[in-house]
Scaffold this motif. Structure first.
Motif: not given
Length: 517
Positions: A223-229
């Motif tokens: 989920f953090l990777l999605l937000l980082q995108a």
């Protein structure tokens, strides 16, 4: 002998070099469009290529950083930075010899290699600084990432000086300001060659590669990777265009606004350590995303100069803490991931900016500008539209406005007339200039009518692109709010410790002093 300071300076200079190149490029885009006839989508794809290369290399380099060591990777980055300059500077000769398409690929490859070098640096400097200062990671990681906006400020100032001088100095071309990024590149290259480097933090702590990989099984990290995108799209994707768009709204002030927003980032990141320590990082991210969405929407709707400056202030405050604080959260929650998880965050952010942010915002400008111009004057649209239709992802294909033709209209054909005279004086036919001149002979009689309509369409396209982009940080704010609620239900946000006791006032990945390579 303690060599922390020179290695930190070298790390800082890598971000200065990246920021200078990026900052100057935001203004050079206008010259590329005018000189080579690129649409906004073309230019967005070229800048996107730079960010894509950045992202891919961070991901790949983070896989091998712990085993190969820091020094070889930074040496390779230094070589590629120099090579990228040589390829990019070949654009004009290639345009004269082979035309627009070949020039497009020359610039794309040059930007890609520049980004590869930046990616190699980014894969090293975060874990390197964490290793150099294991008890003060928060403080020094924030100072480290002040190098990026610092480079943007320098690049913006250099670009402004270039704009002021190039009309009066015939030999002063866009290649001159673009070369400035080589100065910090030479500085960090000299330090890297001279200094010895420590072993990586993860290698010193005995963390295996398998243990690093296991961290990616966490839904929270995904989920953090999605937000980082989304962070990459908003911060870097928007930065590729913000100077150009704001300059169309407030003519002559775009670069000043860009430098101003970068200054906000530079100052606050230098002093962000105490702020991050006192405020829940997820709450800070949520507030930042709200500021970012508000600022972008305000820029897209502001007409008065004072309101544009206020809007840019809000936007600058919003984007300042996003990138380094996301790194901090991952470092706190997934210390076993080491360079791999930090590299994944940087890589995903850059890939999103390159594949989605730059091209997407460019496409939105073209889409709304063409809609506006077609509604104002279908005839003018036919005169200034590009020859080919291009689409983006699942969105419809459109013919954007030809940047070369728009620039001829903007200066009443004066620069084109000079180019024709120079071509005749040199006695060397230039197919592009001849074609453009032939087109202008037919379009010139409509110029007085077309100028206000084409200008209005361009401004409208930029405004709508920013309003659409504001939806991304709005989504991020909801995402961060979900995380705040999740951790509240679990008893509060807490940092995980790699080993030993958590350092006082320090929440990033626990580290150990490593031996020198």
């Amino acid at each position: 002998m303690n060599n922390n300071k020179p290695l930190f300076i070298a790390s800082f200079m890598t971000l200065i070099a990246a920021g200078v190149g990026f900052g100057i490029r935001t203004k050079v885009l206008d010259y590329w469009g005018a000189q080579y006839g690129f649409t906004k989508f073309d230019l967005g794809t070229i800048t996107g290529g730079g960010l894509v290369g950045f992202g891919i290399v961070i991901l790949l380099a983070s896989l091998i950083t712990d085993n190969i060591g820091y020094k070889p990777i930074l040496l390779l980055a230094f070589i590629l930075h120099v090579l990228s300059a040589l390829i990019t500077f070949a654009a004009t000769p290639i345009f004269n010899a082979a035309g627009k398409d070949a020039t497009y690929w020359c610039l794309y490859i040059g930007m890609f290699i520049f980004a590869v070098a930046n990616g190699l640096c980014e894969a090293v400097i975060n874990p390197l600084v964490a290793t150099l200062y294991p008890k003060k990671k928060t403080h020094y990681l924030n100072i480290l990432h002040a190098g990026w906006p610092g480079g943007l400020i320098i690049g913006g100032i250099v670009a402004e000086i270039f704009v002021k001088m190039e009309k009066n100095i015939s030999w002063l071309r866009w290649e001159v300001p673009m070369a400035v990024f080589l100065i910090p590149t030479l500085i960090y290259g000299f330090i890297v060659i001279k200094q010895k480097f420590p072993l990586s933090e993860a290698k010193s702590a005995g963390v295996s590669f398998g243990q690093m990989l296991l961290t990616f099984a966490s839904p929270l990290l995904i989920f953090l990777l999605l937000l980082q995108a989304c962070v990459g799209y908003v911060e870097l994707g928007t930065d590729s265009w913000i100077s150009s768009i704001t300059d169309s709204i407030l003519e002559g002030q775009g670069l000043y606004l860009f430098i101003y927003a970068s200054s906000i980032m530079f100052i606050l990141r230098f002093f962000a350590g105490p702020i991050v320590e006192k405020i829940n990082p997820l709450g800070l991210l949520c507030i930042s995303a709200c500021f970012g969405a508000t600022g972008l929407y305000m820029i897209g709707n502001s007409n008065e100069a004072i309101m544009v400056w206020i809007a840019v202030t809000v936007y600058g405050l919003g984007k300042t803490f996003l990138w380094p604080t996301m790194l901090g959260v991952v470092g706190e929650r997934f210390p076993k991931g080491g360079a791999l998880t930090m590299g994944a965050m940087g890589g995903i952010g850059m890939l999103s900016a390159g594949l989605l942010g730059g091209p997407g915002i460019g496409y939105n400008q073209d889409y709304y500008a063409t809609q506006k111009l077609e509604s104002l004057s279908p005839e003018a649209y036919e005169r200034y539209s590009a020859a080919e239709e291009k689409g983006f992802l699942f969105l419809p294909e459109i013919k954007g406005l030809n940047g070369q033709k728009v620039d001829v209209l903007k200066n009443d054909g004066k620069e084109l007339a000079k180019a024709v005279e120079q071509m005749k004086a040199d006695g060397k036919p230039n197919e592009n200039i001849e074609t453009l001149n032939q087109w202008w002979q037919g379009a010139e009689k409509y110029a007085k009518e077309d100028q206000p309509e084409v200008k209005a369409a361009g401004i409208y396209g930029g405004r709508m692109a920013l309003q659409c982009t504001a939806l991304v940080p709005l989504f991020m704010a909801f995402g961060y709010l979900i995380l705040v609620i999740y951790f509240y239900s679990k008893g509060g946000y807490k940092a995980e410790v790699l080993h030993g006791e958590e350092p006082v006032g320090e929440h990033y990945t626990g580290g150990v002093e490593g031996p020198v390579e």
